[in-house]
Design an enzyme around this catalytic site. Sequence first.
Site, PDB file in Angstrom:
ATOM      1  N   LYS A  51      -3.240   0.122  -3.757  1.00 47.07           N
ATOM      2  CA  LYS A  51      -3.153   1.167  -3.245  1.00 47.07           C
ATOM      3  C   LYS A  51      -1.885   2.035  -4.113  1.00 47.07           C
ATOM      4  O   LYS A  51      -2.198   3.394  -3.990  1.00 47.07           O
ATOM      5  CB  LYS A  51      -0.883   0.954  -2.811  1.00 47.07           C
ATOM      6  CG  LYS A  51      -0.243   1.734  -2.101  1.00 47.07           C
ATOM      7  CD  LYS A  51       0.365   2.736  -1.594  1.00 47.07           C
ATOM      8  CE  LYS A  51       0.873   3.486  -0.886  1.00 47.07           C
ATOM      9  NZ  LYS A  51       1.841   4.192  -1.857  1.00 47.07           N
ATOM     10  N   MET A 104       8.994  -2.107  -8.271  1.00 43.95           N
ATOM     11  CA  MET A 104      10.455  -1.355  -8.506  1.00 43.95           C
ATOM     12  C   MET A 104      11.247  -1.782  -7.179  1.00 43.95           C
ATOM     13  O   MET A 104      12.253  -1.104  -7.347  1.00 43.95           O
ATOM     14  CB  MET A 104      10.818   0.304  -8.060  1.00 43.95           C
ATOM     15  CG  MET A 104       9.426   0.582  -9.116  1.00 43.95           C
ATOM     16  SD  MET A 104       9.374   1.960  -9.764  1.00 43.95           S
ATOM     17  CE  MET A 104       8.804   3.212  -8.174  1.00 43.95           C
ATOM     18  N   GLY A 105      11.097  -2.788  -6.311  1.00 40.90           N
ATOM     19  CA  GLY A 105      11.682  -3.317  -5.772  1.00 40.90           C
ATOM     20  C   GLY A 105      11.654  -2.681  -4.154  1.00 40.90           C
ATOM     21  O   GLY A 105      10.713  -2.208  -4.070  1.00 40.90           O
ATOM     22  N   HIS A 111       3.947  -5.306  -1.168  1.00 38.42           N
ATOM     23  CA  HIS A 111       4.366  -6.419  -2.842  1.00 38.42           C
ATOM     24  C   HIS A 111       4.292  -7.454  -2.181  1.00 38.42           C
ATOM     25  O   HIS A 111       3.908  -8.816  -2.857  1.00 38.42           O
ATOM     26  CB  HIS A 111       6.314  -6.267  -2.647  1.00 38.42           C
ATOM     27  CG  HIS A 111       6.558  -5.222  -3.366  1.00 38.42           C
ATOM     28  ND1 HIS A 111       7.286  -3.885  -1.688  1.00 38.42           N
ATOM     29  CD2 HIS A 111       6.000  -3.957  -3.541  1.00 38.42           C
ATOM     30  CE1 HIS A 111       7.297  -2.930  -2.930  1.00 38.42           C
ATOM     31  NE2 HIS A 111       6.607  -2.681  -3.691  1.00 38.42           N
ATOM     32  N   SER A 167       7.380   1.424  -0.317  1.00 34.18           N
ATOM     33  CA  SER A 167       9.146   1.652   0.004  1.00 34.18           C
ATOM     34  C   SER A 167       9.722   3.416   0.143  1.00 34.18           C
ATOM     35  O   SER A 167      10.672   3.375   1.145  1.00 34.18           O
ATOM     36  CB  SER A 167       9.856   1.481  -1.801  1.00 34.18           C
ATOM     37  OG  SER A 167       8.876   0.602  -2.225  1.00 34.18           O
TER      38      SER A 167
HETATM   39  P1  AMP Z   1       6.377   0.122  -6.183  1.00 35.43           P
HETATM   40  O1  AMP Z   1       7.319  -1.092  -6.340  1.00 35.43           O
HETATM   41  O2  AMP Z   1       5.974   1.169  -5.470  1.00 35.43           O
HETATM   42  O3  AMP Z   1       6.418   0.606  -7.867  1.00 35.43           O
HETATM   43  O4  AMP Z   1       4.704  -1.225  -6.207  1.00 35.43           O
HETATM   44  C1  AMP Z   1       4.259  -2.331  -7.096  1.00 35.43           C
HETATM   45  C2  AMP Z   1       4.188  -2.917  -6.970  1.00 35.43           C
HETATM   46  O5  AMP Z   1       3.360  -3.185  -5.230  1.00 35.43           O
HETATM   47  C3  AMP Z   1       2.958  -1.572  -7.155  1.00 35.43           C
HETATM   48  O6  AMP Z   1       1.518  -2.151  -7.874  1.00 35.43           O
HETATM   49  C4  AMP Z   1       1.973  -1.223  -6.194  1.00 35.43           C
HETATM   50  O7  AMP Z   1       0.614  -0.662  -5.952  1.00 35.43           O
HETATM   51  C5  AMP Z   1       1.675  -2.785  -4.794  1.00 35.43           C
HETATM   52  N1  AMP Z   1       1.921  -1.751  -3.909  1.00 35.43           N
HETATM   53  C6  AMP Z   1       2.429  -1.185  -3.243  1.00 35.43           C
HETATM   54  N2  AMP Z   1       2.492  -0.280  -1.739  1.00 35.43           N
HETATM   55  C7  AMP Z   1       1.797  -1.477  -1.813  1.00 35.43           C
HETATM   56  C8  AMP Z   1       1.012  -1.803  -0.632  1.00 35.43           C
HETATM   57  N3  AMP Z   1       0.570  -0.863   0.413  1.00 35.43           N
HETATM   58  N4  AMP Z   1      -0.162  -2.324  -0.482  1.00 35.43           N
HETATM   59  C9  AMP Z   1      -0.393  -3.764  -1.558  1.00 35.43           C
HETATM   60  N5  AMP Z   1       0.016  -2.982  -2.908  1.00 35.43           N
HETATM   61  C10 AMP Z   1       1.099  -2.180  -2.907  1.00 35.43           C
END
Ligand code: AMP
Length: 273
Positions: free
Chosen positions: A146, A27-28, A34, A183
């Site tokens: 996560k 989601m940026g 990420h 984020s």
């Molecule tokens: P999001 O942008 O929050 O939807 O996350 C996008 C991807 O990044 C998802 O697969 C999350 O599980 C992963 N992600 C977010 N935060 C972390 C983190 N701290 N460590 C590893 N992966 C992460």
Amino acid sequence: MELVVARNRAELVKARGEGPIALVPTMGALHEGHRALIREARALAARVVVSVFVNPLQFGPSEDLSRYPRTLEADLDACRAEGVAVVFTPAAEDMYAADRQVGVSAGHMGTIVEGTARPGHFDGVLTVVLKLFNLVQPDLACFGQKDAQQLAVIRRMVADLDLPIGIVGVPTVREPDGLAMSSRNRFLSAQDRERALALSRALSAGAVEATPSRVVAVAREVLGAAGLDPDYLTLVDPATFEAVPEAYKGEAVLAVAARVGRTRLIDNALIRL
Ligand code: AMP
């Protein structure tokens, strides 16, 4: 490799190229978590496609869709630095027809643990992830540990719907003091940032205990001492997200969600009993 930015589905279909392709849905507001996913994707496939899309379907009516951070230029720089081939960043109106009818149901798994607090959330996640799979046609896709329940429901969708895509789970990336990168961390005041450390501390304290009830009790104590009252704190089977019985042996996920100030944070630890 020059980064191609695809701003709608038609541009993405033109830009996605030939395999092997690894997809990293996001989601940026990209951070090191990420970037760890992108590096893993790069190690496994010649072409990496990163989607940057704040998916309205996975936000509830009282959730933070409108204030979710949007940092596209910095995200593109991070993707260039990591050797990403294509960033797909569509508008919501391009992804979803106004009269759309059909979506994916996460079934029972979407209604427990995180799904109890966020009705419809996992249906929204699966619907966008399936659309991304169909648009990008990747060989594999990387997701963070996560969001452990998200990873579990995606694995379940791939199994139940026979999707020809390998799912790669990537360990949680943390700040040096243990806070899981997110984020949403940017919304924490200095004081709340300090209190938020209780989440990872509680998980570490519980993780060394020998029985499910002790694991949860010790973790709850640490949260309580920091004045945090979790939405849930539970020890579950990593594949089903059902609470494990007291006699359980094997891998389990200790999962927690708590509001710290105005920000709702989640974290989890994989433990072995
Ligand atoms: P999001 O942008 O929050 O939807 O996350 C996008 C991807 O990044 C998802 O697969 C999350 O599980 C992963 N992600 C977010 N935060 C972390 C983190 N701290 N460590 C590893 N992966 C992460």
